[in-house]
Scaffold this motif. Structure first.
Motif: not given
Length: 407
Positions: A44-62, A64-71
């Protein structure tokens, strides 16, 4: 309220042929036997902790409001694995959730997505079923449209070496939905006759393959004639058992088409109707359920809005569809000896014991079946357009987001 509860049913893919674009690639549709995942592991390769990642986020309703964010992500919990996501499966439930029409949608800002595949890059101290470096696929209660995810290891399964990540992300949610609806609720028996709406979609194809393997007769419906050949190629059904819904515009014609299809199999009516469609076909479908039959409802694909955000006329149209929806009389159902069953698999997510049991049964049942049909593949950065493509109803198989490796 009851209106949104109706719309909250998870609606799965309806058929159609894929179109290419700069951001969309045609995935391999080669049909091969489905092997079980290899258990051989190299160092197995060495494990790594991912502190932050990129994800699509929105508040329901639109959409087109989907936005990539660093979370923020952080280390995996004791029973969790951190998966570097390489593909995300799209579902009609994602469309409804983004519009705010899905009862399970989280309050406030959230990340859509119910299916994923990828590589384990870290694991909690209590995890024994997976190792760092393992290829896996899995299900999640939202959060799938992300480049990394921390997930309880019980929701992940090994991905076979000769499956692509896109195929892995096309399998779990739709195969489980088909299996649960047909086998668990529908109580399918050999020799019975089953009607499957939207049979060219991901869930419909799995439902057909499961029925055929268990010795049932299958009739399916599709939204256009262009999808018939895909169903025949993927399931070995005959073209005469695939009904093009666009050819039937009246309630009487729809009912007659279904009854004629059942009679071609030597029965008056169907033992099971697997219904992800509802809409104008609900009443005809229910009428086509025979004595002791089961009408299994899992979605309302016919009611899918076609805009990013619901305007006044969208709400009017939905309201009219809601008021005109098919109705059943429980007293009448008693005398006719048939039932309606409805389910939303996301509410079973916390039942890890049940999820594990269903996965185990699926491993045995789907072994040797053709691989999942991946219809359209979009780049991760093009998630909004992928959802628009899915909601059109013009797709076959699964719509998938492909995520480039981050390490």
């Amino acid at each position: 309220n009851s209106f949104c509860t109706l719309l909250a049913l998870p609606c799965k893919s309806m058929g159609g042929s894929g179109r290419s674009s700069a951001s969309r690639r045609s995935a391999s549709r080669r049909s091969q036997p489905t092997p079980k995942a290899s258990r051989k592991r190299s160092a197995s390769p060495p494990p790594r902790v991912v502190e932050r990642t990129e994800a699509w986020r929105l508040t329901a309703g639109n959409i087109a409001a989907l936005e990539k964010k660093n979370v923020e992500l952080g280390p995996a919990g004791a029973n969790e694995v951190t998966v570097e996501v390489r593909a995300c499966g799209l579902n009609f439930a994602d469309v409804f959730a983004c519009l705010g029409l899905y009862s399970a949608t989280p309050q406030g800002e959230f990340t859509p997505g119910l299916e994923f595949s990828g590589v384990v890059v870290a694991k909690g101290k209590l995890v024994t079923a997976h190792a760092v470096g393992d290829r896996v696929f899995g299900v999640t209660r939202f959060g799938g449209y992300s480049k990394h995810i921390n997930i309880d290891s019980k929701y992940c399964r090994p991905l076979a070496d000769d499956w692509t990540f896109e195929q892995g992300a096309s399998y779990p949610g739709q195969a489980i939905t088909a299996f649960y609806g047909i086998v668990k609720l529908g109580a399918l028996s050999k020799g019975q006759t089953v009607l499957i709406h939207s049979v060219a979609g991901g869930t419909g194809l799995w439902a057909a393959k499961i029925c055929l393997k268990l010795g049932a007769n299958v009739v399916g419906t599709v939204g256009s004639a262009s999808k018939v050949s895909t169903v025949v190629a993927e399931t070995d059904m005959v073209a005469s058992d695939v009904i093009d819904r666009s050819q039937y515009t009246t309630a009487k014609d729809r009912e007659q088409a279904l009854l004629d299809a059942a009679r071609r199999h030597g029965v008056e009516k169907f033992d099971i109707v697997f219904d992800s469609l509802m809409g104008d076909w609900f009443s005809a479908s229910h009428e086509a359920v025979g004595i002791l039959g089961r009408h299994v409802v899992l979605g309302a694909g016919a009611m899918t809005p076609q805009h990013d955000r619901l305007g006044v006329w969208d709400w009017v149209k939905l309201g009219v569809q809601y008021l005109r929806r098919g109705m059943v009389d429980p007293l009448n159902m008693i005398s006719l000896n048939k039932s309606v069953m409805a389910f939303n698999l996301i509410w079973l997510y916390e039942r890890t014991d049940m999820v594990g049991e269903v996965f185990a049964e699926l491993d045995e049942l789907t072994c040797g079946m053709k691989k999942p049909l991946v219809g359209d593949v979009f780049e991760f950065d093009d998630a909004p357009n992928a959802l628009r493509r899915l909601r059109s109803g013009d797709t076959v198989g699964k719509v998938v987001l492909s995520v480039s490796a981050t390490s």
